[in-house]
Design an enzyme around this catalytic site. Structure first.
Site: not given
Ligand code: SAH
Length: 215
Positions: A64
């Site tokens: 992010s």
């Molecule tokens: N917090 C992260 C950014 C995340 S982007 C950081 O600091 O880098 C969003 C993430 O959510 C992705 O890695 C994606 O694979 C995950 N994601 C999407 N749907 C999900 C779900 N249902 N359960 C768990 N993770 C999920």
């Protein structure tokens, strides 16, 4: 890859930039000033690490934007010792910011290869959240309740299971909307277990995928 004065200087500039954009919580700014974001990004792109932009991290996912990380973290009002559930581990950067602020972090990632990578990598920086591979819509019932819950992917609605897993008095931060655009939303659970919902402006996240879309 190591931290250097150059990267420390770039981080300081990034902190100035997100301060100008309106982040005021010194605990959040100090964590952003400390976590070496360039180590969360492929070598070749290290120079982009301290721009206030999201960045691809592989598997179609993103780390992010620092401002967004700071905004969500500020809304969470983290106190040392808070038990925090993060949905969407991704690169592990957000989890590291929370750990840097003294939270106990439980983090769930649905993508197996990201989960495997980050679980190896974060402890090399000294960051040790509890990692889970699973579906964020379900939360972690066996570790509940949590003081705070942070969803870092865009959700079509606030999952009931996550509301249930908040402590009375607890707080969830979750972007809610469609695939294109989400509204940053806080869900405050009152002591009578009713919830109070507040909206905090528009953001864009990768989607919180449901089971049907699991690949
Ligand atoms: N917090 C992260 C950014 C995340 S982007 C950081 O600091 O880098 C969003 C993430 O959510 C992705 O890695 C994606 O694979 C995950 N994601 C999407 N749907 C999900 C779900 N249902 N359960 C768990 N993770 C999920």
């Amino acid at each position: 890859m190591v931290d250097t004065y150059k990267y420390k200087g770039l981080r300081r500039k990034l902190v100035d930039c997100i301060r100008l954009k309106g982040i005021e919580d010194e605990r959040v700014l100090s964590a952003i000033d400390t976590v070496p974001r360039h180590l969360f990004i492929d070598n070749a792109f290290e120079k982009f690490a301290y721009q206030d932009k999201p960045f691809p991290i592989g598997s179609g996912q993103t780390i992010s934007q620092p401002y967004t990380v700071a905004f969500q973290t500020e809304l969470l009002n983290i106190e040392r010792g808070d038990k925090v559930l993060e949905i969407g581990t991704g690169s592990g950067y957000q989890a590291s910011v929370l750990l840097e602020m003294g939270a106990k972090v439980f983090t769930i990632e649905r993508h197996k290869s990201l989960y495997n990578e980050v679980r190896e990598f974060l402890p090399t920086l000294g960051y040790r959240p509890k990692f889970f591979h699973g579906d964020g819509y379900q939360g972690l019932p066996s570790f509940a309740p949590f003081d705070k819950i942070l969803v870092t992917a865009g959700a079509p609605y606030v999952p009931e299971a996550l509301k249930e897993q908040l402590k009375p008095g607890g707080l969830m931060v979750i972007p809610v909307g469609d695939m294109k655009n989400q509204v940053m939303t806080t869900v405050k659970k009152q002591n009578d277990s009713k919830v109070q919902i507040t909206e905090h402006g528009d953001f864009v996240f990768v989607p919180l995928l449901d089971n049907k879309a699991w690949g």
